[in-house]
Motif scaffolding. Structure first.
Motif, PDB file in Angstrom:
ATOM      1  N   ALA A  70      50.936  66.930  54.446  1.00 31.79           N
ATOM      2  CA  ALA A  70      51.120  66.306  55.556  1.00 31.79           C
ATOM      3  C   ALA A  70      52.769  66.164  55.855  1.00 31.79           C
ATOM      4  O   ALA A  70      53.175  66.008  57.033  1.00 31.79           O
ATOM      5  N   GLU A 111      46.642  58.368  50.702  1.00 24.53           N
ATOM      6  CA  GLU A 111      47.568  59.270  50.520  1.00 24.53           C
ATOM      7  C   GLU A 111      48.252  59.427  49.142  1.00 24.53           C
ATOM      8  O   GLU A 111      48.077  58.557  48.131  1.00 24.53           O
ATOM      9  N   TYR A 123      56.416  61.315  62.528  1.00 23.49           N
ATOM     10  CA  TYR A 123      54.775  61.422  62.751  1.00 23.49           C
ATOM     11  C   TYR A 123      54.504  61.928  64.192  1.00 23.49           C
ATOM     12  O   TYR A 123      53.672  62.855  64.265  1.00 23.49           O
ATOM     13  N   TYR A 180      51.152  72.406  55.138  1.00 22.78           N
ATOM     14  CA  TYR A 180      51.639  71.845  56.226  1.00 22.78           C
ATOM     15  C   TYR A 180      51.688  72.238  57.545  1.00 22.78           C
ATOM     16  O   TYR A 180      51.603  71.699  58.433  1.00 22.78           O
TER      17      TYR A 180
END
Length: 191
Positions: free
Chosen positions: A69, A92, A135, A173
């Protein structure tokens, strides 16, 4: 190493000698080997990390499939925010993807630091805002751009990652397979 951290902090906020002395006496610095797991899902986060040297990837385990991520490099803070703030098990994982040096701030130290020196509350706000913006950019990129456009954006904004990070992590990613990433690279090279 501590002096390197203090120089990095000064990029965010202005600190006085008393604050610097406090940090020098309490900072914990740890080294991680390439591929070492720093923090795992299911744990409750009680530490915020700062990358002094190296690269860390944030990834999720989705039914045995590891999805990258985010990448954190020098000068970035790392925190499993939901777990840290709410005391819930994290979803995570964090892994050093090259030899990495991190500053550790445990929750108790953070609370003392902000209470004793309010300027560190300002730092926390700045870092949180930067993380939120990052983000939001990633989310918007996935909604509005093709994999090829995301690749070009990553190359333009942080091309050095391609020299530091394995292709499989870059592909994950970007939301593509390593094979698709290879085809994207080939198409771009032919243009």
């Amino acid at each position: 190493m501590i002096e390197q951290f203090i120089l990095r902090i000064k990029e965010y906020i202005s600190v006085q000698e008393e604050e610097v002395a406090y940090l020098r006496n309490r900072l914990v610095i740890k080294r991680y080997k390439k591929d070492e797991i720093i923090f795992s899902e299911g744990e409750v986060a009680r530490t915020i990390y700062f990358v002094l040297d190296g690269c860390v990837r944030l990834f999720y385990n989705v039914k045995g499939n590891y999805k990258t991520a985010f990448f954190y490099t020098e000068g970035k803070f790392i925190c499993a925010g939901e777990s840290y703030n709410l005391g819930t098990p994290a979803r995570e994982n964090y892994q050093a993807i090259e030899d990495t040096v991190l500053v550790h701030f445990d929750k108790k130290m953070n609370e003392e630091l902000v209470h004793q020196f309010p300027v560190f509350g300002d730092l926390a706000l700045i870092v949180t805002e930067q993380e939120l913006i990052a983000y939001q950019k990633i989310l918007a990129s996935f909604i509005t751009k093709s994999p090829e456009e995301r690749y070009l954006e990553l190359l333009a904004e942080n091309g050095a990652l391609f020299l530091r990070v394995q292709q499989q992590y870059i592909a994950s990613y970007l939301g593509v397979t390593p094979e698709t990433l290879s085809r994207i690279k080939k198409r771009i090279a032919q243009k």
